[in-house]
Design a protein around this motif. Structure first.
Motif, mmCIF file in Angstrom:
data_model
loop_
_atom_site.group_PDB
_atom_site.id
_atom_site.type_symbol
_atom_site.label_atom_id
_atom_site.label_comp_id
_atom_site.label_asym_id
_atom_site.label_seq_id
_atom_site.Cartn_x
_atom_site.Cartn_y
_atom_site.Cartn_z
ATOM 1 N N GLU A 97 0.829 -1.191 0.000
ATOM 2 C CA GLU A 97 0.000 0.000 0.000
ATOM 3 C C GLU A 97 0.867 1.245 0.000
ATOM 4 O OE1 GLU A 97 -2.220 -0.623 3.577
ATOM 5 O OE2 GLU A 97 -4.035 -1.098 2.465
ATOM 6 N N THR A 98 0.362 2.309 -0.580
ATOM 7 C CA THR A 98 1.073 3.568 -0.532
ATOM 8 C C THR A 98 1.213 4.010 0.916
ATOM 9 O OG1 THR A 98 1.094 5.820 -1.374
ATOM 10 C CG2 THR A 98 -1.036 4.939 -0.803
ATOM 11 N N GLY A 99 2.404 4.468 1.276
ATOM 12 C CA GLY A 99 2.658 4.894 2.651
ATOM 13 C C GLY A 99 3.012 3.774 3.598
ATOM 14 N N SER A 100 3.243 2.563 3.073
ATOM 15 C CA SER A 100 3.502 1.409 3.940
ATOM 16 C C SER A 100 4.980 1.204 4.249
ATOM 17 C CB SER A 100 2.938 0.141 3.302
ATOM 18 O OG SER A 100 3.571 -0.109 2.059
ATOM 19 N N GLY A 101 5.857 2.005 3.649
ATOM 20 C CA GLY A 101 7.284 1.869 3.914
ATOM 21 C C GLY A 101 8.008 0.998 2.921
ATOM 22 N N LYS A 102 7.511 0.943 1.679
ATOM 23 C CA LYS A 102 8.102 0.033 0.703
ATOM 24 C C LYS A 102 9.482 0.483 0.232
ATOM 25 C CE LYS A 102 5.135 2.025 -2.882
ATOM 26 N NZ LYS A 102 6.085 2.943 -3.485
ATOM 27 N N THR A 103 9.787 1.797 0.252
ATOM 28 C CA THR A 103 11.112 2.230 -0.193
ATOM 29 C C THR A 103 12.208 1.607 0.672
ATOM 30 O OG1 THR A 103 10.188 4.323 -0.983
ATOM 31 C CG2 THR A 103 12.576 4.202 -0.707
ATOM 32 N N ALA A 104 12.003 1.600 1.976
ATOM 33 C CA ALA A 104 12.970 0.938 2.862
ATOM 34 C C ALA A 104 12.934 -0.576 2.675
ATOM 35 C CB ALA A 104 12.684 1.287 4.324
ATOM 36 N N ALA A 105 11.767 -1.118 2.309
ATOM 37 C CA ALA A 105 11.634 -2.569 2.147
ATOM 38 C C ALA A 105 12.512 -3.083 1.023
ATOM 39 C CB ALA A 105 10.170 -2.944 1.897
ATOM 40 N N PHE A 106 12.692 -2.289 -0.037
ATOM 41 C CA PHE A 106 13.614 -2.730 -1.102
ATOM 42 C C PHE A 106 14.950 -2.017 -1.035
ATOM 43 C CE2 PHE A 106 10.995 0.509 -3.443
ATOM 44 C CZ PHE A 106 11.992 1.407 -3.767
ATOM 45 N N GLY A 107 14.981 -0.793 -0.490
ATOM 46 C CA GLY A 107 16.212 -0.014 -0.484
ATOM 47 C C GLY A 107 17.264 -0.526 0.482
ATOM 48 N N LEU A 108 16.851 -0.925 1.670
ATOM 49 C CA LEU A 108 17.820 -1.404 2.659
ATOM 50 C C LEU A 108 18.510 -2.695 2.218
ATOM 51 C CD1 LEU A 108 15.816 -0.530 5.898
ATOM 52 C CD2 LEU A 108 17.919 0.577 5.088
ATOM 53 N N PRO A 109 17.774 -3.715 1.781
ATOM 54 C CA PRO A 109 18.484 -4.923 1.311
ATOM 55 C C PRO A 109 19.318 -4.671 0.065
ATOM 56 C CG PRO A 109 16.104 -5.123 0.956
ATOM 57 C CD PRO A 109 16.310 -3.934 1.813
ATOM 58 N N LEU A 110 18.896 -3.757 -0.794
ATOM 59 C CA LEU A 110 19.699 -3.421 -1.970
ATOM 60 C C LEU A 110 21.046 -2.863 -1.547
ATOM 61 C CD1 LEU A 110 20.045 -2.925 -5.041
ATOM 62 C CD2 LEU A 110 18.940 -0.703 -4.687
ATOM 63 N N LEU A 111 21.039 -1.923 -0.616
ATOM 64 C CA LEU A 111 22.283 -1.317 -0.142
ATOM 65 C C LEU A 111 23.174 -2.350 0.544
ATOM 66 C CD1 LEU A 111 20.788 2.001 1.233
ATOM 67 C CD2 LEU A 111 22.462 1.841 -0.611
ATOM 68 N N GLN A 112 22.578 -3.259 1.295
ATOM 69 C CA GLN A 112 23.383 -4.268 1.985
ATOM 70 C C GLN A 112 24.001 -5.251 0.998
ATOM 71 O OE1 GLN A 112 22.134 -5.526 5.767
ATOM 72 N NE2 GLN A 112 22.739 -7.650 5.527
ATOM 73 N N ARG A 113 23.240 -5.675 -0.005
ATOM 74 C CA ARG A 113 23.758 -6.637 -0.979
ATOM 75 C C ARG A 113 24.896 -6.050 -1.808
ATOM 76 N NH1 ARG A 113 21.279 -11.162 -2.599
ATOM 77 N NH2 ARG A 113 21.606 -10.731 -4.807
ATOM 78 N N LEU A 114 24.880 -4.717 -1.974
ATOM 79 C CA LEU A 114 25.917 -4.077 -2.781
ATOM 80 C C LEU A 114 27.022 -3.448 -1.932
ATOM 81 C CD1 LEU A 114 23.737 -2.321 -5.515
ATOM 82 C CD2 LEU A 114 24.732 -4.616 -5.524
ATOM 83 N N ALA A 115 26.979 -3.666 -0.625
ATOM 84 C CA ALA A 115 27.958 -3.048 0.276
ATOM 85 C C ALA A 115 29.382 -3.416 -0.125
ATOM 86 C CB ALA A 115 27.689 -3.479 1.717
ATOM 87 N N GLY A 116 30.230 -2.403 -0.235
ATOM 88 C CA GLY A 116 31.637 -2.601 -0.560
ATOM 89 C C GLY A 116 31.916 -2.869 -2.013
ATOM 90 N N ARG A 117 30.880 -2.891 -2.849
ATOM 91 C CA ARG A 117 31.069 -3.141 -4.273
ATOM 92 C C ARG A 117 31.287 -1.827 -5.008
ATOM 93 N NH1 ARG A 117 28.318 -7.607 -5.724
ATOM 94 N NH2 ARG A 117 29.384 -7.369 -7.735
ATOM 95 N N GLU A 118 31.923 -1.887 -6.153
ATOM 96 C CA GLU A 118 32.158 -0.681 -6.949
ATOM 97 C C GLU A 118 31.834 -0.991 -8.406
ATOM 98 O OE1 GLU A 118 35.648 2.600 -7.987
ATOM 99 O OE2 GLU A 118 35.929 1.120 -6.389
ATOM 100 N N ALA A 119 30.960 -0.153 -8.977
ATOM 101 C CA ALA A 119 30.555 -0.355 -10.364
ATOM 102 C C ALA A 119 31.587 0.229 -11.315
ATOM 103 C CB ALA A 119 29.198 0.301 -10.612
ATOM 104 N N LEU A 120 31.727 -0.390 -12.458
ATOM 105 C CA LEU A 120 32.603 0.141 -13.495
ATOM 106 C C LEU A 120 31.929 1.324 -14.181
ATOM 107 C CD1 LEU A 120 33.715 -3.247 -15.078
ATOM 108 C CD2 LEU A 120 35.040 -1.801 -13.532
ATOM 109 N N PRO A 121 32.676 2.231 -14.760
ATOM 110 C CA PRO A 121 32.066 3.352 -15.498
ATOM 111 C C PRO A 121 31.088 2.850 -16.560
ATOM 112 C CG PRO A 121 34.408 3.740 -15.210
ATOM 113 C CD PRO A 121 34.153 2.340 -14.734
ATOM 114 N N GLY A 122 29.920 3.490 -16.602
ATOM 115 C CA GLY A 122 28.916 3.099 -17.575
ATOM 116 C C GLY A 122 28.166 1.836 -17.218
ATOM 117 N N ARG A 123 28.455 1.265 -16.052
ATOM 118 C CA ARG A 123 27.778 0.059 -15.588
ATOM 119 C C ARG A 123 27.061 0.382 -14.281
ATOM 120 N NH1 ARG A 123 29.510 -0.787 -19.975
ATOM 121 N NH2 ARG A 123 30.341 -2.745 -20.836
#
Length: 428
Positions: free
Chosen positions: A46-72
């Motif tokens: 539902e709108t206002g249910s906190g979904k940004t944190a629901a996908f944003g927090l695990p995304l940040l954790q899964r990518l922790a310490g990683r570095e993307a190449l230019p253009g990637r």
């Protein structure tokens, strides 16, 4: 449930604590552990249910310490509007503020120049938050590639399809690597979203599907019967009676947004219009003025107002009813967010009486009608649903309007772009 019990790393726990998140919402409690496990997730949020944190927090954790190449990029979140892209991008930056190194986040959308976005992509970004059309433009120009993508997120998937992004989504999905994680969040699940989910997700974990499209209980809903030409005067009277500091008012057209806003300004009521004819700078300035209380009324069309998150908004007014019944849920969900209470008022004219009954039926609602003294309709002759005009603009419906209405009814699309999209991919 506390965030510490969800398996989040300490920098993310510290960030949510500083943001004042005391406990995880149901969607966060259910989706975060699944996403951290690498599962594909299909979530009714539902709108206002906190979904940004629901996908944003695990995304940040899964990518922790990683570095993307230019253009990637390593993570991509697709959203339906510029405003929501900016909102999600800022949220990800706040969530990741204590991570070392910080994930670089780029926000990409149309309506502005290419150069800054190209420079950001070429400089290397781990996460891109984007509207589909512009990110596809950059990919076709050779400035951004999807081949290193590990996590794809679709936020407000029903809105993406309703706003006509089906072709762009299909072209993006065809470019993605087979091995990836995909998270799909949607408030409603019409046929188009179901087809998209089947083409996008592999053995998904389904979260809170039963929530689907019901408006949250903490929003007090009212329906006031009024003559069409008395709506602006009624709006002024409500502002006087209720004393709201800020009100988000939805109208059915850009012209009406400008006209009603100008009439309120003449009466000394600070108001601005927000619609698709404004450039991005003007839209962001209008939003900032509203958030900071410099104006009392934000007069918005549906396209301009998708995904708005305005803290402490006490009331939403439907000056015009939404054309698609499912949009009613999204509109009123701008208030009553993050556990707060809110109020949603719909102006119902005789011409829109049958359409409001349809909105109630499709959303499982029963909103008691009322009339305000001094604004009672002199004549009340509701237009038959069979003989009535289009509910808002009274003009011939565009192809997008027809698709939106079909999606709201849950009807399958002929020649759906998802029918032939390959699904046999590996899960990370």
């Amino acid at each position: 449930m506390s965030f510490s019990s969800l398996g989040l790393i300490e920098p993310l726990q510290r960030a949510v604590a500083e943001l004042g998140y005391e406990a995880a919402t149901p969607i966060q409690s259910a989706a975060i552990p699944l996403a951290l496990q690498g599962r594909d997730v299909l979530a009714a949020a539902e709108t206002g249910s906190g979904k940004t944190a629901a996908f944003g927090l695990p995304l940040l954790q899964r990518l922790a310490g990683r570095e993307a190449l230019p253009g990637r990029m390593l993570g991509l979140a697709l959203v339906p509007t510029r405003e929501l892209a900016v909102q999600v991008g800022k949220a990800l930056q706040r969530y990741g503020r204590f991570q070392e190194p910080r994930a670089r986040v780029a926000v990409i959308y149309g309506g502005v120049g290419y150069e800054p976005q190209i420079a950001a992509a070429r400089g290397g970004v781990e996460i891109v938050v984007a509207t589909p059309g512009r990110v596809l433009d950059l990919a076709e120009r050779g400035d951004l590639a999807f081949d290193q993508l590990e996590t794809l997120i679709l936020d407000e998937a029903d809105r993406l399809l309703a706003l006509g992004f089906a072709d762009e989504l299909r072209l993006i999905l065809e470019r993605l690597p087979e091995t990836r994680q995909s998270l799909l969040f949607s408030a409603t699940f019409p046929a188009g979203v179901v087809g998209l989910a089947e083409s996008l997700l592999r053995d998904p974990a389904k979260v809170q599907m039963e929530m689907e499209s019901r408006p949250v209980a903490r929003i007090r809903q009212r329906a006031i019967e009024v003559e069409k030409d008395s709506r602006t005067a009624l709006l002024r009277e409500l502002l006087k009676r209720e004393g709201w500091e800020r009100v988000l008012v939805f109208v059915g057209s850009k012209r009406r947004a400008d006209n009603v806003s100008a009439k309120l300004e003449k009466r000394g009521i600070r108001s601005l219009a927000l619609h698709g004819d404004l450039n991005q700078t003007q839209r962001m300035q209008a939003l900032e003025s509203f958030r900071k209380g410099r104006i009392q009324i934000l007069m918005a069309t549906d396209v301009a107002a998708r995904g708005l998150d305005i803290v402490g908004l006490p009331c939403v007014v439907n000056y015009d009813l939404p054309r698609a019944p499912a949009d009613y849920v999204h509109r009123i969900g701008r208030t009553g967010r993050a556990g707060a209470e809110g109020e949603a008022i719909s102006f119902v004219t005789a011409e829109e009486d049958a359409h409001f009954r349809l909105i109630e039926k499709r959303n499982g609602l029963s909103v008691q009608r009322e009339r305000l003294e001094g604004f009672e309709p002199k004549v009340w002759e509701p237009v038959s649903a069979k003989k009535g005009k289009a509910p808002t603009k009274g003009k011939r419906k565009s192809k997008k309007d027809k698709l939106r209405e079909a999606a709201a009814r849950g009807e399958p699309e002929p020649d759906s772009p998802w029918n032939n999209l390959a699904r046999n991919r590996k899960r990370p």
